[in-house]
Design a protein around this motif. Sequence first.
Motif, PDB file in Angstrom:
ATOM      1  N   CYS A 196       1.194  -1.116  -0.155  1.00  0.00           N
ATOM      2  CA  CYS A 196      -0.206   0.372   0.136  1.00  0.00           C
ATOM      3  C   CYS A 196       0.587   1.630   0.210  1.00  0.00           C
ATOM      4  CB  CYS A 196      -1.203   0.145   1.346  1.00  0.00           C
ATOM      5  SG  CYS A 196      -2.705   1.432   1.103  1.00  0.00           S
ATOM      6  N   GLY A 197       1.633   1.250  -0.860  1.00  0.00           N
ATOM      7  CA  GLY A 197       3.163   2.891  -0.745  1.00  0.00           C
ATOM      8  C   GLY A 197       3.285   2.707   0.403  1.00  0.00           C
ATOM      9  N   PHE A 198       4.454   4.079   0.075  1.00  0.00           N
ATOM     10  CA  PHE A 198       5.221   3.994   1.272  1.00  0.00           C
ATOM     11  C   PHE A 198       5.922   2.793   1.635  1.00  0.00           C
ATOM     12  CE2 PHE A 198       3.960   7.902   1.952  1.00  0.00           C
ATOM     13  CZ  PHE A 198       2.874   7.718   1.691  1.00  0.00           C
ATOM     14  N   TYR A 199       6.925   1.361   0.907  1.00  0.00           N
ATOM     15  CA  TYR A 199       7.449   0.451   0.543  1.00  0.00           C
ATOM     16  C   TYR A 199       8.778   1.039   1.233  1.00  0.00           C
ATOM     17  CZ  TYR A 199       9.521  -3.760  -1.039  1.00  0.00           C
ATOM     18  OH  TYR A 199      10.442  -5.120  -1.346  1.00  0.00           O
ATOM     19  N   SER A 200       9.677   2.106   0.732  1.00  0.00           N
ATOM     20  CA  SER A 200      10.878   1.834   1.544  1.00  0.00           C
ATOM     21  C   SER A 200      10.955   3.903   1.673  1.00  0.00           C
ATOM     22  CB  SER A 200      11.811   1.425   0.236  1.00  0.00           C
ATOM     23  OG  SER A 200      12.808   1.874   0.937  1.00  0.00           O
ATOM     24  N   ASP A 201      11.762   3.931   2.638  1.00  0.00           N
ATOM     25  CA  ASP A 201      12.007   4.816   3.270  1.00  0.00           C
ATOM     26  C   ASP A 201      12.734   5.747   1.665  1.00  0.00           C
ATOM     27  OD1 ASP A 201      11.217   4.615   5.552  1.00  0.00           O
ATOM     28  OD2 ASP A 201      13.050   5.077   7.058  1.00  0.00           O
ATOM     29  N   ASN A 202      13.809   4.937   0.946  1.00  0.00           N
ATOM     30  CA  ASN A 202      14.521   5.298  -0.349  1.00  0.00           C
ATOM     31  C   ASN A 202      13.243   5.790  -1.510  1.00  0.00           C
ATOM     32  OD1 ASN A 202      17.006   5.632   1.392  1.00  0.00           O
ATOM     33  ND2 ASN A 202      16.625   3.221   0.771  1.00  0.00           N
ATOM     34  N   GLY A 203      11.867   5.464  -1.044  1.00  0.00           N
ATOM     35  CA  GLY A 203      11.080   5.317  -2.174  1.00  0.00           C
ATOM     36  C   GLY A 203      10.397   6.714  -2.850  1.00  0.00           C
ATOM     37  N   GLY A 204      10.119   7.122  -2.464  1.00  0.00           N
ATOM     38  CA  GLY A 204       9.883   9.114  -3.069  1.00  0.00           C
ATOM     39  C   GLY A 204       8.989   9.312  -2.078  1.00  0.00           C
ATOM     40  N   PHE A 205       8.507  10.471  -2.624  1.00  0.00           N
ATOM     41  CA  PHE A 205       6.918  11.115  -2.181  1.00  0.00           C
ATOM     42  C   PHE A 205       7.678  11.623  -0.566  1.00  0.00           C
ATOM     43  CE2 PHE A 205       2.510  12.308  -1.233  1.00  0.00           C
ATOM     44  CZ  PHE A 205       1.811  12.548  -2.048  1.00  0.00           C
ATOM     45  N   LYS A 206       8.841  12.364  -1.239  1.00  0.00           N
ATOM     46  CA  LYS A 206       9.086  13.345   0.529  1.00  0.00           C
ATOM     47  C   LYS A 206       8.329  14.764   0.886  1.00  0.00           C
ATOM     48  CE  LYS A 206      12.238  10.460   0.370  1.00  0.00           C
ATOM     49  NZ  LYS A 206      12.669   8.865   1.648  1.00  0.00           N
ATOM     50  N   ILE A 207       7.873  14.446   2.465  1.00  0.00           N
ATOM     51  CA  ILE A 207       7.368  15.592   2.411  1.00  0.00           C
ATOM     52  C   ILE A 207       7.813  16.127   3.915  1.00  0.00           C
ATOM     53  CG2 ILE A 207       4.827  16.159   3.688  1.00  0.00           C
ATOM     54  CD1 ILE A 207       3.926  13.917   1.849  1.00  0.00           C
ATOM     55  N   SER A 208       7.610  17.931   4.054  1.00  0.00           N
ATOM     56  CA  SER A 208       9.006  17.960   5.561  1.00  0.00           C
ATOM     57  C   SER A 208       7.929  17.536   6.801  1.00  0.00           C
ATOM     58  CB  SER A 208       8.476  18.923   5.686  1.00  0.00           C
ATOM     59  OG  SER A 208       7.364  20.145   5.427  1.00  0.00           O
ATOM     60  N   ASN A 209       8.836  17.551   7.673  1.00  0.00           N
ATOM     61  CA  ASN A 209       8.558  17.231   8.658  1.00  0.00           C
ATOM     62  C   ASN A 209       7.223  18.539   9.712  1.00  0.00           C
ATOM     63  OD1 ASN A 209      10.498  14.832   9.140  1.00  0.00           O
ATOM     64  ND2 ASN A 209      12.352  16.402  10.029  1.00  0.00           N
ATOM     65  N   GLU A 210       7.573  18.964   9.503  1.00  0.00           N
ATOM     66  CA  GLU A 210       6.905  20.539  10.052  1.00  0.00           C
ATOM     67  C   GLU A 210       5.340  19.993   8.622  1.00  0.00           C
ATOM     68  OE1 GLU A 210       5.724  25.404   9.465  1.00  0.00           O
ATOM     69  OE2 GLU A 210       7.799  24.628   8.577  1.00  0.00           O
ATOM     70  N   LYS A 295      -2.669  10.334  -7.616  1.00  0.00           N
ATOM     71  CA  LYS A 295      -3.248   8.176  -7.642  1.00  0.00           C
ATOM     72  C   LYS A 295      -3.014   8.598  -6.136  1.00  0.00           C
ATOM     73  CE  LYS A 295      -5.348   7.743 -11.499  1.00  0.00           C
ATOM     74  NZ  LYS A 295      -6.484   8.700 -11.519  1.00  0.00           N
ATOM     75  N   ILE A 296      -1.707   8.787  -5.278  1.00  0.00           N
ATOM     76  CA  ILE A 296      -1.218   8.732  -4.260  1.00  0.00           C
ATOM     77  C   ILE A 296      -1.833   9.603  -3.223  1.00  0.00           C
ATOM     78  CG2 ILE A 296       1.112   8.791  -2.649  1.00  0.00           C
ATOM     79  CD1 ILE A 296       2.645   8.151  -5.224  1.00  0.00           C
ATOM     80  N   PRO A 297      -1.860  10.834  -3.248  1.00  0.00           N
ATOM     81  CA  PRO A 297      -2.825  11.313  -2.349  1.00  0.00           C
ATOM     82  C   PRO A 297      -4.432  11.493  -2.980  1.00  0.00           C
ATOM     83  CG  PRO A 297      -2.208  13.116  -4.057  1.00  0.00           C
ATOM     84  CD  PRO A 297      -1.326  11.750  -4.196  1.00  0.00           C
ATOM     85  N   LYS A 298      -4.613  11.123  -3.602  1.00  0.00           N
ATOM     86  CA  LYS A 298      -6.070  10.819  -3.848  1.00  0.00           C
ATOM     87  C   LYS A 298      -7.127   9.391  -2.851  1.00  0.00           C
ATOM     88  CE  LYS A 298      -9.186  10.263  -8.353  1.00  0.00           C
ATOM     89  NZ  LYS A 298     -10.094   9.663  -9.728  1.00  0.00           N
ATOM     90  N   ARG A 303      -3.071   6.644   4.369  1.00  0.00           N
ATOM     91  CA  ARG A 303      -1.252   6.441   4.515  1.00  0.00           C
ATOM     92  C   ARG A 303      -0.362   7.749   4.837  1.00  0.00           C
ATOM     93  NH1 ARG A 303       1.725   2.519   5.215  1.00  0.00           N
ATOM     94  NH2 ARG A 303       2.860   1.858   4.269  1.00  0.00           N
ATOM     95  N   LEU A 304      -0.999   9.216   4.441  1.00  0.00           N
ATOM     96  CA  LEU A 304      -1.069  10.141   4.009  1.00  0.00           C
ATOM     97  C   LEU A 304      -1.199  11.247   5.519  1.00  0.00           C
ATOM     98  CD1 LEU A 304      -1.421  11.978   1.076  1.00  0.00           C
ATOM     99  CD2 LEU A 304       0.836  11.407   1.954  1.00  0.00           C
ATOM    100  N   PHE A 305      -2.406  10.791   5.917  1.00  0.00           N
ATOM    101  CA  PHE A 305      -3.725  11.326   7.200  1.00  0.00           C
ATOM    102  C   PHE A 305      -3.448   9.914   8.190  1.00  0.00           C
ATOM    103  CE2 PHE A 305      -4.409  14.088   3.828  1.00  0.00           C
ATOM    104  CZ  PHE A 305      -3.902  15.088   4.360  1.00  0.00           C
ATOM    105  N   PRO A 306      -2.802  10.122   9.281  1.00  0.00           N
ATOM    106  CA  PRO A 306      -2.270   8.329  10.165  1.00  0.00           C
ATOM    107  C   PRO A 306      -3.667   8.441  10.939  1.00  0.00           C
ATOM    108  CG  PRO A 306      -0.702   9.587   9.999  1.00  0.00           C
ATOM    109  CD  PRO A 306      -1.027  10.512   9.348  1.00  0.00           C
TER     110      PRO A 306
END
Length: 467
Positions: A196-210, A295-298, A303-306
């Motif tokens: 379901c996405g976010f398979y690896s920390d190196n996979g991309g879709f990087k968001i700032s900590n803030e 499609k990721i945020p859609k 996953r984005l808003f746990p």
Amino acid sequence: MSMAGSNGVSITVSDEEECDELGRTRARVRRKRKKPSYRAKSELAQRVIRWLVKYWLFLVFVPATVLLLYEASRVGRKTSPEIDSKHSSRVERRPMMNLNRLDPKYRFVHGVRERCLKLLPQEELEYLDIPVDEGSTGPVNKVLYISERDSLDLEGSTVLSSQLTETTRFNLFTGNQTLDQREKSFEVNETAMVHCGFYSDNGGFKISNEDKNYMERCEVVVSTCAFGGGDDLYQPIGMSGASVRKVCFVAFWDDITLSAQEYAKQTIGEDGFIGKWRIVVVKELPFTDQRLNGKIPKMLSHRLFPHAKYSIWVDSKSQFRRDPLGVLEALLWRSNSVLAISEHGARSSVYDEAKAVVNKHKATPEEVEVQLTQYRHDGLPEDKRFNGKKALAEASVIVREHTPLSNLFMCLWFNEVVRFTSRDQLSFPYVLWRLKVPKNIHLFPVCIRKDLVNSMGHLRKAKPLIR
């Protein structure tokens, strides 16, 4: 001709003269002929008149059509630094004729005119609250997301497998789902395991900590995204005070959109907002296909808003114009549903939709055929309706509760658009059919979708990523 006179002298008479019985000549009287040019002009005029009578419709409508097409091509045309820096002064913006329209939509049911979206009265919306979470009571109680370590354990010593399809869209973000894993993921158990996405920390879709910290605090979220600079940002309208206080509005952008919007004077404030929208700029998008990145945020809002309990997705081409909490009450709580999505307005069958996708050049015939071949092999029927409703959905607005069942549904749907085409209308009926739990899925009429948003259409073609 020659004649003999009385004195025996031969007299020559021209063809223009005649002789009488006495041998005298007399001139032939000739009528004056009309000049040929007059006749030619008359015939030409008649031909022109006949041609005009025959083709007058063509002469009237073709220029008008050309003019209309020219004017239509100018609507929404807009220059940007990446498109035409030499003519930046000639910026044309699409007229926002739909903005701030709150007029309701109506339909006729058994001859009676009624409103499409029946929201609670305004005074009740002001005091509407989020229901207390009573825990999952559905067929799926928990969803486990396959991580890199899990895949290594499942596959033995490597993530890759000979069962993978020839597609190259599986990557470190999605994980390399095998056909066996795909088949098992559709099994409805109390505990489901799925990519379901976010398979690896190196996979991309990087968001700032803030931004992550902000998103983790959201309990109800309305989200949209514009990757590749394809669309502008439209402020939501029609909200109650309760929604203003309790709902997060998050727009996902990439660097291309950020540049285009800054050029259009849409500048992010120091607090990270533009109007009501929190702008989250994503780095290192995992796909070159911007439609697939969208499609990721859609599909993966859980996953984005746990910690979010509810989410509403709105395509970037639309302006959301209804109270979010009121929409949740009308489309989920009132019907005891976990997912609400609009029926397709034109077609009902996935096989008919596949033909339309190819005819409109939304995907190649080859990749569509690969998808349909798999679906036929799996036994997807050609039924146009499931449980009396259309099987085909139009996914520009998605309203859902973040339950294990709806989370599993969205993960499976996302994996299908990664494996096959990014046209999510083709894979929705398949996932709906495979899970066999349609009673929790609410497919609402098209007129409700039109009541939810003001549709603007895409302004520009999104720019693909260049690796």
